[in-house]
Design an enzyme around this catalytic site. Structure first.
Site, mmCIF file in Angstrom:
data_model
loop_
_atom_site.group_PDB
_atom_site.id
_atom_site.type_symbol
_atom_site.label_atom_id
_atom_site.label_comp_id
_atom_site.label_asym_id
_atom_site.label_seq_id
_atom_site.Cartn_x
_atom_site.Cartn_y
_atom_site.Cartn_z
ATOM 1 C CG ASP A 66 -0.310 -0.106 2.534
ATOM 2 O OD1 ASP A 66 0.692 -0.823 2.642
ATOM 3 O OD2 ASP A 66 -0.801 0.515 3.500
ATOM 4 C CG HIS A 140 5.621 -1.466 10.049
ATOM 5 N ND1 HIS A 140 4.415 -1.618 10.685
ATOM 6 C CD2 HIS A 140 5.355 -1.652 8.720
ATOM 7 C CE1 HIS A 140 3.484 -1.890 9.795
ATOM 8 N NE2 HIS A 140 4.029 -1.918 8.598
ATOM 9 C CG HIS A 269 -1.453 4.337 7.199
ATOM 10 N ND1 HIS A 269 -1.643 3.230 8.005
ATOM 11 C CD2 HIS A 269 -0.832 3.878 6.082
ATOM 12 C CE1 HIS A 269 -1.156 2.163 7.411
ATOM 13 N NE2 HIS A 269 -0.662 2.520 6.231
#
EC number: 3.1.26.11
Length: 321
Positions: A66, A140, A269
């Site tokens: 994405d 992440h 987001h």
């Protein structure tokens, strides 16, 4: 410096939100810098007043789809209109160049303009006479980087009336004095330009952090920024899901902004789970964040935000559909 959000959804696009991409317009040099390039970014360009020929630099945070699935299509289209275009410099994680090379090889695509891919590491990734761009690693599921764009400080304002009162003739000499040089006049007087200028005017600072859970690196990167763009994928009520997926909640984004003492937080987001009609909606995420950091707004596709030079006020507008 003007920010336009081209995609504000996480994971997948929705009817009203595309996936991640932010455009930074630099009017003084007729350039656009992109931060991430999710699927459909070039379609968002067509709905805006941007031109692909203005793209000069692209900064990729990490390799999730994405954030990168629109990059190959955008690069393949750039330059096809026949307009002369400078090289595009692309900055991102180590795997980014391998990804682009594989896409080109298997699709037999030839770019019609020069492309240079830069592998980023924490620290300075780009600098010129106007800007310094640095990055740091966030937390992440894959290596992810946050970026900081710092405009260099400008000289203080030149006092023209005072210069005229001193009998300094206008012309190229004023330019030298504006830069703080010591200049010898025709009558032998030495004039220190710094004494004719006000205090230096601080440059503006923009920070882009996504994807990440709350981490100290994000706080350090955002220190004193004029604008912090930070992901807020989940509501505070879904914090356990955020911890599992290493994404931020609205309150985590606000805590970063508060700890870093930024001037403005813009959240982006967002998970599609907060669609209208659901138990938790995006307005709830905004309320959660503002309870911690009041100077918070929520991005939507085509939101445009002009980063002010202090003490001017920023202007936020909507454009496109």
């Amino acid at each position: 410096m003007q920010i336009t959000f081209l995609g504000t959804s996480s994971g997948v696009p929705t009817r009203s939100r595309n996936v991640s991409s932010v455009a930074l317009r630099l009017p003084q040099r007729a350039e656009v810098w992109l931060f991430d390039c999710g699927e459909g970014t070039q379609h968002q360009f067509l709905k805006s007043d941007f031109k692909s020929s203005q793209i000069r630099r692209i900064f990729i945070t990490h390799m999730h789809g994405d954030h990168i699935f629109g990059l190959m299509g955008l690069l393949a289209s750039c330059g096809l209109a026949g307009n002369p275009q400078q090289r595009i410099d692309i900055y991102g994680p180590p795997q980014l160049n391998d990804y682009l090379q594989a896409c080109r090889r298997y699709s037999q695509t030839r770019f019609s303009l020069p492309i240079k891919v830069h592998r980023v590491e924490p620290g300075k990734v780009f600098a010129d006479e106007d800007f310094v761009v640095s990055c740091t690693q966030l937390e992440h599921r894959v290596p992810a980087f946050g970026y900081r764009v710092a405009e260099r400080d400008r000289p203080g304002r030149f006092d023209v009336k005072r210069a005229q009162a001193l009998g300094i003739p206008p012309g190229p000499i004023y330019g030298r004095l504006k830069q703080g040089e010591v200049v010898t006049l025709a009558d032998g007087r030495r004039i220190n330009g710094a004494e004719l200028c006000g205090p230096p005017r601080p440059g503006r600072k923009l920070v882009y952090c996504t994807d990440t859970i709350f981490c100290q690196n994000a706080v350090d990167l955002a220190d004193g920024a004029d604008v912090l763009i930070h992901e807020a994928t989940f509501s505070h009520q879904d914090a356990e899901m955020a911890y599992q997926r290493l994404h931020s909640t609205s309150t985590m984004a606000a805590q970063v902004a508060l700890a870093a003492q930024v001037k403005q937080l813009i959240m982006t987001h967002f998970s599609p789970r907060y669609a209208p009609g659901n138990d938790i909606q995006l307005s709830d995420l905004l309320s959660e964040a503002q309870a911690i950091f009041p100077n918070t707004i929520m991005a939507h596709d085509f939101l445009t935000y002009a980063v002010p030079r202090q003490p001017e006020m920023a202007l936020a507008t909507s454009a496109g559909s």
